[in-house]
Scaffold this motif. Structure first.
Motif, PDB file in Angstrom:
ATOM      1  N   ARG A  45       0.843  -1.202   0.000  1.00 44.46           N
ATOM      2  CA  ARG A  45       0.000   0.000   0.000  1.00 44.46           C
ATOM      3  C   ARG A  45       0.877   1.251   0.000  1.00 44.46           C
ATOM      4  NH1 ARG A  45      -2.575  -0.922   4.259  1.00 44.46           N
ATOM      5  NH2 ARG A  45      -4.336  -1.971   3.318  1.00 44.46           N
ATOM      6  N   GLN A  46       1.930   1.250   0.828  1.00 48.11           N
ATOM      7  CA  GLN A  46       2.833   2.398   0.907  1.00 48.11           C
ATOM      8  C   GLN A  46       3.579   2.609  -0.413  1.00 48.11           C
ATOM      9  OE1 GLN A  46       6.155   1.950   3.633  1.00 48.11           O
ATOM     10  NE2 GLN A  46       6.060   4.133   4.131  1.00 48.11           N
ATOM     11  N   ARG A  47       4.050   1.533  -1.014  1.00 46.22           N
ATOM     12  CA  ARG A  47       4.774   1.651  -2.292  1.00 46.22           C
ATOM     13  C   ARG A  47       3.857   2.140  -3.407  1.00 46.22           C
ATOM     14  NH1 ARG A  47      10.112  -1.249  -3.613  1.00 46.22           N
ATOM     15  NH2 ARG A  47      10.843  -1.892  -1.570  1.00 46.22           N
ATOM     16  N   VAL A  48       2.640   1.590  -3.473  1.00 45.01           N
ATOM     17  CA  VAL A  48       1.694   2.025  -4.499  1.00 45.01           C
ATOM     18  C   VAL A  48       1.396   3.511  -4.323  1.00 45.01           C
ATOM     19  CG1 VAL A  48      -0.693   1.811  -5.327  1.00 45.01           C
ATOM     20  CG2 VAL A  48       0.690  -0.244  -4.930  1.00 45.01           C
ATOM     21  N   GLN A  49       1.214   3.950  -3.091  1.00 37.92           N
ATOM     22  CA  GLN A  49       0.955   5.370  -2.837  1.00 37.92           C
ATOM     23  C   GLN A  49       2.129   6.228  -3.305  1.00 37.92           C
ATOM     24  OE1 GLN A  49      -2.057   6.580  -1.505  1.00 37.92           O
ATOM     25  NE2 GLN A  49      -1.176   8.437  -2.371  1.00 37.92           N
ATOM     26  N   ARG A  50       3.353   5.785  -3.016  1.00 38.29           N
ATOM     27  CA  ARG A  50       4.541   6.541  -3.437  1.00 38.29           C
ATOM     28  C   ARG A  50       4.654   6.573  -4.966  1.00 38.29           C
ATOM     29  NH1 ARG A  50       8.274   4.472  -0.138  1.00 38.29           N
ATOM     30  NH2 ARG A  50       8.915   2.846  -1.575  1.00 38.29           N
ATOM     31  N   LEU A  51       4.372   5.434  -5.622  1.00 37.45           N
ATOM     32  CA  LEU A  51       4.439   5.368  -7.083  1.00 37.45           C
ATOM     33  C   LEU A  51       3.417   6.290  -7.737  1.00 37.45           C
ATOM     34  CD1 LEU A  51       4.966   1.530  -7.458  1.00 37.45           C
ATOM     35  CD2 LEU A  51       6.627   3.300  -8.092  1.00 37.45           C
ATOM     36  N   GLN A  58      -0.309   5.534 -12.592  1.00 44.93           N
ATOM     37  CA  GLN A  58      -1.646   5.838 -12.130  1.00 44.93           C
ATOM     38  C   GLN A  58      -2.506   4.611 -12.392  1.00 44.93           C
ATOM     39  OE1 GLN A  58      -2.822   8.409 -16.092  1.00 44.93           O
ATOM     40  NE2 GLN A  58      -3.411   9.229 -14.178  1.00 44.93           N
ATOM     41  N   VAL A  59      -3.459   4.410 -11.534  1.00 45.51           N
ATOM     42  CA  VAL A  59      -4.383   3.292 -11.686  1.00 45.51           C
ATOM     43  C   VAL A  59      -5.717   3.899 -12.104  1.00 45.51           C
ATOM     44  CG1 VAL A  59      -5.484   1.327 -10.545  1.00 45.51           C
ATOM     45  CG2 VAL A  59      -3.157   1.999  -9.899  1.00 45.51           C
ATOM     46  N   VAL A  60      -6.198   3.512 -13.300  1.00 43.45           N
ATOM     47  CA  VAL A  60      -7.422   4.097 -13.847  1.00 43.45           C
ATOM     48  C   VAL A  60      -8.304   2.991 -14.430  1.00 43.45           C
ATOM     49  CG1 VAL A  60      -6.311   6.295 -14.412  1.00 43.45           C
ATOM     50  CG2 VAL A  60      -6.396   4.489 -16.110  1.00 43.45           C
ATOM     51  N   ALA A  61      -9.569   3.326 -14.634  1.00 46.45           N
ATOM     52  CA  ALA A  61     -10.484   2.426 -15.323  1.00 46.45           C
ATOM     53  C   ALA A  61     -10.423   2.752 -16.810  1.00 46.45           C
ATOM     54  CB  ALA A  61     -11.912   2.617 -14.800  1.00 46.45           C
ATOM     55  N   VAL A  62     -10.138   1.775 -17.630  1.00 52.68           N
ATOM     56  CA  VAL A  62     -10.104   1.960 -19.076  1.00 52.68           C
ATOM     57  C   VAL A  62     -11.459   1.536 -19.622  1.00 52.68           C
ATOM     58  CG1 VAL A  62      -8.968   1.281 -21.224  1.00 52.68           C
ATOM     59  CG2 VAL A  62      -7.616   1.537 -19.125  1.00 52.68           C
TER      60      VAL A  62
END
Length: 156
Positions: A45-51, A58-62
């Motif tokens: 969770r911490q790494r994803v937040q930093r990334l 970015q994590v998006v809905a395509v």
């Protein structure tokens, strides 16, 4: 952003593995990712937040624009006289535009547009893009069928 200018330096193998996990399934749980990469759920969770905070990903809905009522997609090649950046910035602000890239070759910019109709696309090209000071010409490539679109090229 290259590795030398990225906040925190180049990505380590664990961060790359997390990105690959999310490219395969953007809804994958932190627990499942942690199991695959050897970290705790909290560490993932911490790494994803930093990334995401640093703009690495970015994590998006395509979505499929046709399923959402957008009947026309096109790539527009644009030839420009003078500086490119300002015109690229203007075009990037148009709601219909989802992709702008400065290129070398026949066109100075390639712009992907998603429009509700042919009339909407015509309006975008004729009254918005072609009226920008410095735009010398455009060529529109209408999408007939999208055969492949992927975001899972991995990391190196």
């Amino acid at each position: 952003m290259n590795a030398a200018s990225r906040p925190g330096g180049p990505l380590d193998d664990v961060s790359k593995a997390i990105i690959e996990q999310l490219q395969q399934d953007g809804r994958r749980s932190y627990a499942a990712i942690g199991k695959a990469v050897g970290l705790s759920e909290a560490a993932v969770r911490q790494r994803v937040q930093r990334l995401t905070d640093t703009g690495v990903m970015q994590v998006v809905a395509v979505t499929d624009p046709l399923e959402l009522g957008f009947a026309r997609q096109a790539m527009i090649g644009i030839r420009i006289r003078g500086p490119l950046e300002g015109i690229a910035d203007i075009i990037s602000g148009f709601d219909e535009v989802d992709y702008v890239v400065i290129t070398a070759g026949t066109f100075d910019l390639l712009v992907e547009a998603v429009c509700e109709s042919d009339e909407h696309l015509l309006d975008l090209v004729s009254t918005k893009i072609r009226t920008i000071e410095g735009v010398e010409g455009t060529e529109t490539f209408m999408y007939l069928k999208l055969k492949k679109q992927t975001y899972s090229w991995g990391v190196r």
